[in-house]
Design a protein around this motif. Structure first.
Motif, PDB file in Angstrom:
ATOM      1  N   MET A 193       0.852  -1.194   0.000  1.00 52.03           N
ATOM      2  CA  MET A 193       0.000   0.000   0.000  1.00 52.03           C
ATOM      3  C   MET A 193       0.884   1.239   0.000  1.00 52.03           C
ATOM      4  O   MET A 193       1.877   1.302   0.729  1.00 52.03           O
ATOM      5  CB  MET A 193      -0.917  -0.003   1.226  1.00 52.03           C
ATOM      6  CG  MET A 193      -1.780   1.246   1.345  1.00 52.03           C
ATOM      7  SD  MET A 193      -2.885   1.237   2.774  1.00 52.03           S
ATOM      8  CE  MET A 193      -4.051  -0.034   2.250  1.00 52.03           C
ATOM      9  N   PRO A 194       0.544   2.267  -0.805  1.00 53.57           N
ATOM     10  CA  PRO A 194       1.353   3.492  -0.823  1.00 53.57           C
ATOM     11  C   PRO A 194       1.457   4.122   0.552  1.00 53.57           C
ATOM     12  O   PRO A 194       0.511   4.089   1.348  1.00 53.57           O
ATOM     13  CB  PRO A 194       0.580   4.394  -1.796  1.00 53.57           C
ATOM     14  CG  PRO A 194      -0.133   3.433  -2.698  1.00 53.57           C
ATOM     15  CD  PRO A 194      -0.521   2.273  -1.830  1.00 53.57           C
ATOM     16  N   ALA A 195       2.607   4.716   0.836  1.00 54.60           N
ATOM     17  CA  ALA A 195       2.856   5.344   2.129  1.00 54.60           C
ATOM     18  C   ALA A 195       2.286   6.756   2.140  1.00 54.60           C
ATOM     19  O   ALA A 195       2.075   7.381   1.106  1.00 54.60           O
ATOM     20  CB  ALA A 195       4.349   5.376   2.417  1.00 54.60           C
ATOM     21  N   THR A 196       2.020   7.255   3.363  1.00 54.47           N
ATOM     22  CA  THR A 196       1.587   8.634   3.534  1.00 54.47           C
ATOM     23  C   THR A 196       2.810   9.537   3.584  1.00 54.47           C
ATOM     24  O   THR A 196       3.804   9.222   4.245  1.00 54.47           O
ATOM     25  CB  THR A 196       0.780   8.775   4.840  1.00 54.47           C
ATOM     26  OG1 THR A 196      -0.342   7.888   4.805  1.00 54.47           O
ATOM     27  CG2 THR A 196       0.272  10.198   5.007  1.00 54.47           C
ATOM     28  N   LEU A 197       2.739  10.660   2.894  1.00 58.27           N
ATOM     29  CA  LEU A 197       3.863  11.582   2.815  1.00 58.27           C
ATOM     30  C   LEU A 197       3.906  12.439   4.076  1.00 58.27           C
ATOM     31  O   LEU A 197       3.100  13.357   4.260  1.00 58.27           O
ATOM     32  CB  LEU A 197       3.733  12.455   1.570  1.00 58.27           C
ATOM     33  CG  LEU A 197       4.902  13.369   1.214  1.00 58.27           C
ATOM     34  CD1 LEU A 197       6.194  12.581   1.089  1.00 58.27           C
ATOM     35  CD2 LEU A 197       4.603  14.117  -0.079  1.00 58.27           C
ATOM     36  N   THR A 198       4.842  12.153   4.983  1.00 59.27           N
ATOM     37  CA  THR A 198       5.004  12.889   6.227  1.00 59.27           C
ATOM     38  C   THR A 198       6.490  13.157   6.462  1.00 59.27           C
ATOM     39  O   THR A 198       7.356  12.635   5.768  1.00 59.27           O
ATOM     40  CB  THR A 198       4.463  12.083   7.423  1.00 59.27           C
ATOM     41  OG1 THR A 198       5.278  10.903   7.607  1.00 59.27           O
ATOM     42  CG2 THR A 198       3.023  11.647   7.195  1.00 59.27           C
ATOM     43  N   PHE A 207      -5.725   3.619  -9.646  1.00 67.60           N
ATOM     44  CA  PHE A 207      -5.877   4.514  -8.497  1.00 67.60           C
ATOM     45  C   PHE A 207      -4.864   5.660  -8.536  1.00 67.60           C
ATOM     46  O   PHE A 207      -4.346   6.083  -7.511  1.00 67.60           O
ATOM     47  CB  PHE A 207      -5.728   3.725  -7.187  1.00 67.60           C
ATOM     48  CG  PHE A 207      -6.866   2.780  -6.941  1.00 67.60           C
ATOM     49  CD1 PHE A 207      -8.052   3.226  -6.392  1.00 67.60           C
ATOM     50  CD2 PHE A 207      -6.762   1.448  -7.290  1.00 67.60           C
ATOM     51  CE1 PHE A 207      -9.110   2.361  -6.170  1.00 67.60           C
ATOM     52  CE2 PHE A 207      -7.809   0.567  -7.068  1.00 67.60           C
ATOM     53  CZ  PHE A 207      -8.991   1.022  -6.511  1.00 67.60           C
ATOM     54  N   ASN A 208      -4.602   6.151  -9.734  1.00 65.75           N
ATOM     55  CA  ASN A 208      -3.629   7.227  -9.886  1.00 65.75           C
ATOM     56  C   ASN A 208      -4.099   8.531  -9.262  1.00 65.75           C
ATOM     57  O   ASN A 208      -5.297   8.826  -9.212  1.00 65.75           O
ATOM     58  CB  ASN A 208      -3.351   7.482 -11.372  1.00 65.75           C
ATOM     59  CG  ASN A 208      -2.471   6.410 -11.972  1.00 65.75           C
ATOM     60  OD1 ASN A 208      -1.851   5.638 -11.266  1.00 65.75           O
ATOM     61  ND2 ASN A 208      -2.419   6.369 -13.298  1.00 65.75           N
ATOM     62  N   ARG A 209      -3.105   9.317  -8.800  1.00 66.88           N
ATOM     63  CA  ARG A 209      -3.352  10.704  -8.440  1.00 66.88           C
ATOM     64  C   ARG A 209      -2.631  11.563  -9.492  1.00 66.88           C
ATOM     65  O   ARG A 209      -2.655  11.230 -10.667  1.00 66.88           O
ATOM     66  CB  ARG A 209      -2.888  10.971  -7.010  1.00 66.88           C
ATOM     67  CG  ARG A 209      -3.691  10.155  -5.985  1.00 66.88           C
ATOM     68  CD  ARG A 209      -3.198  10.364  -4.569  1.00 66.88           C
ATOM     69  NE  ARG A 209      -3.556  11.701  -4.076  1.00 66.88           N
ATOM     70  CZ  ARG A 209      -3.195  12.154  -2.880  1.00 66.88           C
ATOM     71  NH1 ARG A 209      -2.464  11.389  -2.082  1.00 66.88           N
ATOM     72  NH2 ARG A 209      -3.553  13.359  -2.478  1.00 66.88           N
ATOM     73  N   PHE A 247       4.785   6.208  -3.169  1.00 64.79           N
ATOM     74  CA  PHE A 247       4.007   7.380  -2.770  1.00 64.79           C
ATOM     75  C   PHE A 247       3.163   7.829  -3.957  1.00 64.79           C
ATOM     76  O   PHE A 247       3.677   8.001  -5.057  1.00 64.79           O
ATOM     77  CB  PHE A 247       4.919   8.546  -2.371  1.00 64.79           C
ATOM     78  CG  PHE A 247       5.727   8.308  -1.133  1.00 64.79           C
ATOM     79  CD1 PHE A 247       5.259   8.674   0.115  1.00 64.79           C
ATOM     80  CD2 PHE A 247       6.979   7.714  -1.225  1.00 64.79           C
ATOM     81  CE1 PHE A 247       6.016   8.458   1.256  1.00 64.79           C
ATOM     82  CE2 PHE A 247       7.745   7.493  -0.097  1.00 64.79           C
ATOM     83  CZ  PHE A 247       7.263   7.871   1.148  1.00 64.79           C
ATOM     84  N   ARG A 248       1.878   7.999  -3.732  1.00 66.01           N
ATOM     85  CA  ARG A 248       1.023   8.653  -4.726  1.00 66.01           C
ATOM     86  C   ARG A 248       0.941  10.126  -4.335  1.00 66.01           C
ATOM     87  O   ARG A 248       0.656  10.455  -3.180  1.00 66.01           O
ATOM     88  CB  ARG A 248      -0.368   8.025  -4.752  1.00 66.01           C
ATOM     89  CG  ARG A 248      -0.361   6.566  -5.217  1.00 66.01           C
ATOM     90  CD  ARG A 248      -1.773   6.092  -5.506  1.00 66.01           C
ATOM     91  NE  ARG A 248      -1.841   4.667  -5.794  1.00 66.01           N
ATOM     92  CZ  ARG A 248      -1.615   4.131  -6.975  1.00 66.01           C
ATOM     93  NH1 ARG A 248      -1.281   4.899  -7.991  1.00 66.01           N
ATOM     94  NH2 ARG A 248      -1.702   2.830  -7.166  1.00 66.01           N
ATOM     95  N   LEU A 249       1.162  11.021  -5.291  1.00 64.47           N
ATOM     96  CA  LEU A 249       1.383  12.425  -4.978  1.00 64.47           C
ATOM     97  C   LEU A 249       0.227  13.318  -5.437  1.00 64.47           C
ATOM     98  O   LEU A 249      -0.390  13.059  -6.476  1.00 64.47           O
ATOM     99  CB  LEU A 249       2.680  12.902  -5.642  1.00 64.47           C
ATOM    100  CG  LEU A 249       3.918  12.054  -5.323  1.00 64.47           C
ATOM    101  CD1 LEU A 249       5.114  12.551  -6.124  1.00 64.47           C
ATOM    102  CD2 LEU A 249       4.215  12.073  -3.829  1.00 64.47           C
ATOM    103  N   PRO A 250      -0.061  14.382  -4.664  1.00 65.87           N
ATOM    104  CA  PRO A 250      -1.160  15.289  -5.016  1.00 65.87           C
ATOM    105  C   PRO A 250      -0.785  16.329  -6.051  1.00 65.87           C
ATOM    106  O   PRO A 250      -1.609  17.165  -6.406  1.00 65.87           O
ATOM    107  CB  PRO A 250      -1.469  15.959  -3.667  1.00 65.87           C
ATOM    108  CG  PRO A 250      -0.155  15.988  -2.961  1.00 65.87           C
ATOM    109  CD  PRO A 250       0.541  14.707  -3.360  1.00 65.87           C
TER     110      PRO A 250
END
Length: 387
Positions: free
Chosen positions: A1-6, A80-82, A97-100
């Motif tokens: 699962m992609p990680a949260t960017l923190t 599930f692309n961003r 990481f999927r990025l905004p």
């Protein structure tokens, strides 16, 4: 699962010591048919990584590239692309990481992870999260001024009231308590309240409070505190009142979206959430800009790049303001804090603003990415000193 960017995940990336370190960046697309080209571009970037490893003298790279290549034909992954994608790999390490925001296409094989594009995104001041709440379920979104995306919840965050309460959830057919009795009947009142009466309503209210408490705890633990992002609550006014009375989330903004989020389209939710977030965003930026003006007059701030480089490695820089979308080629030496603009440049010439961003992050400073029109200096960077 992609990680949260923190900040923590960025520190973990910078702490990877196994070599070679592989970094892949790619702009992606949310909708069909544009996203059909994404896996094709990705395959090309993986091939660039493979070529770079061969050029550097690495032999068999099958195991190292295996997790990268496994994504090429994964339909679920590309559905599930961003707006951007970042993938990192090393012996025994792989992270997505999927990025905004979009990022330039880039494939790098080096002795450390290339995290500069992530730092710029992670430190942007317009990022926020939305917690959409109904009586039955929640949805968490992350976004910025340009758009929002649903966050795939990690294990430990209940998605529905059934997930949160399990067997303790009041059954819809009973009149009150799980045992099947209302408060009135337990007291022996002569006039008992049947299903749908006050006894059942009390249990429904109790279930709602327990559900909201579980959601508040899980979102705070897994998302708000790790990311530090402002949180906007979307829900009916009566749900807003209950949730705000129970919450312990210090990142929850006092103004929310008082509509049923299940009836809102994504564009409507984005528009309303940015209307809430924009004043907070502008106030935060104004605070930094005002602080820079005051500190500069006291000799506690500067916009001189070379001076900033030395100050960062000395641990003096508390906050670094960096102009968004700007690049300044130059020469650097992190051991001495050397950062000087270059009169000549090549494809391998580092970007000074990216270098300073990484240095500040590694030395415990805060980095804030500022839009060009609000940047208080002409040099593309400004530093606020601790002393």
């Amino acid at each position: 699962m992609p990680a949260t960017l923190t900040r923590q995940t960025l520190k973990e990336l910078l702490a990877v010591k196994q070599t070679p370190c592989l970094s892949l960046f790619q702009p992606t697309h949310r909708s069909f048919p544009e996203r059909e080209q994404d896996p094709i571009r990705y395959k090309h970037l993986v091939r660039q990584l493979e070529d770079a490893l061969k050029a550097q003298g690495y032999g068999d790279t099958t195991e190292l590239l295996k997790p990268f290549k496994a994504l090429v034909d994964s339909v679920d992954f590309w559905n599930f692309n961003r707006d951007g994608l970042a993938i990192f790999g090393a012996p025994g390490y792989f992270q997505i990481f999927r990025l905004p925001r979009p990022v330039p296409e880039l494939a790098v094989a080096n002795d450390r992870m290339h995290v500069k594009p992530l730092l710029r995104i992670a430190q942007s001041s317009d990022r926020y999260q939305i917690l959409a709440v109904t009586l039955e379920a929640i949805t968490l979104y992350e976004g910025n001024r340009d758009g929002i995306s649903e966050v795939q919840l990690v294990e430990g965050v209940p998605k529905t009231i059934q997930d949160a309460l399990g067997h303790d959830l009041t059954e819809k057919t009973q009149s009150g308590f799980p045992q099947g009795y209302s408060r009135a009947s337990e007291r022996g009142d002569s006039m008992q309240l049947e299903a749908g009466g006050a006894g059942r309503q009390a249990e429904v209210d109790r279930d709602r409070e327990r559900f909201f408490r579980e959601i508040d705890r899980a979102v705070l633990e897994h998302y708000s505190r790790p990311s530090g992002l402002p949180l906007i609550l979307a829900g009916l006014p009566e749900h807003q009142a209950v949730f705000r009375r129970l919450t312990h989330n210090e990142h929850l903004l006092p103004t929310g979206i008082e509509n049923d989020p299940s009836l809102m389209k994504p564009d409507q939710l984005r528009e309303k959430s940015w209307a809430v977030m924009q004043p907070v965003y502008l106030k935060r930026l104004s605070g930094f800009i005002d602080q820079y003006g005051e500190s500069h007059g006291q000799g506690l701030a500067t916009d001189q790049i070379e001076e900033i480089g030395h100050s960062i490695v000395e641990g003096r820089v508390a906050t670094l303001l960096v102009e968004a979308e700007r690049a300044i080629p130059g020469q650097t030496d992190p051991s001495q804090g050397k950062a000087m603009p270059a009169s000549e440049q090549s494809a391998n010439t580092p970007d000074l603003l990216d270098e300073l961003t990484v240095w500040a992050f590694e030395h415990g400073g805060d980095v804030v990415v500022v839009p060009k029109e609000r940047m208080p200096t002409q040099t593309g960077v400004a530093a606020l000193y601790r002393y």
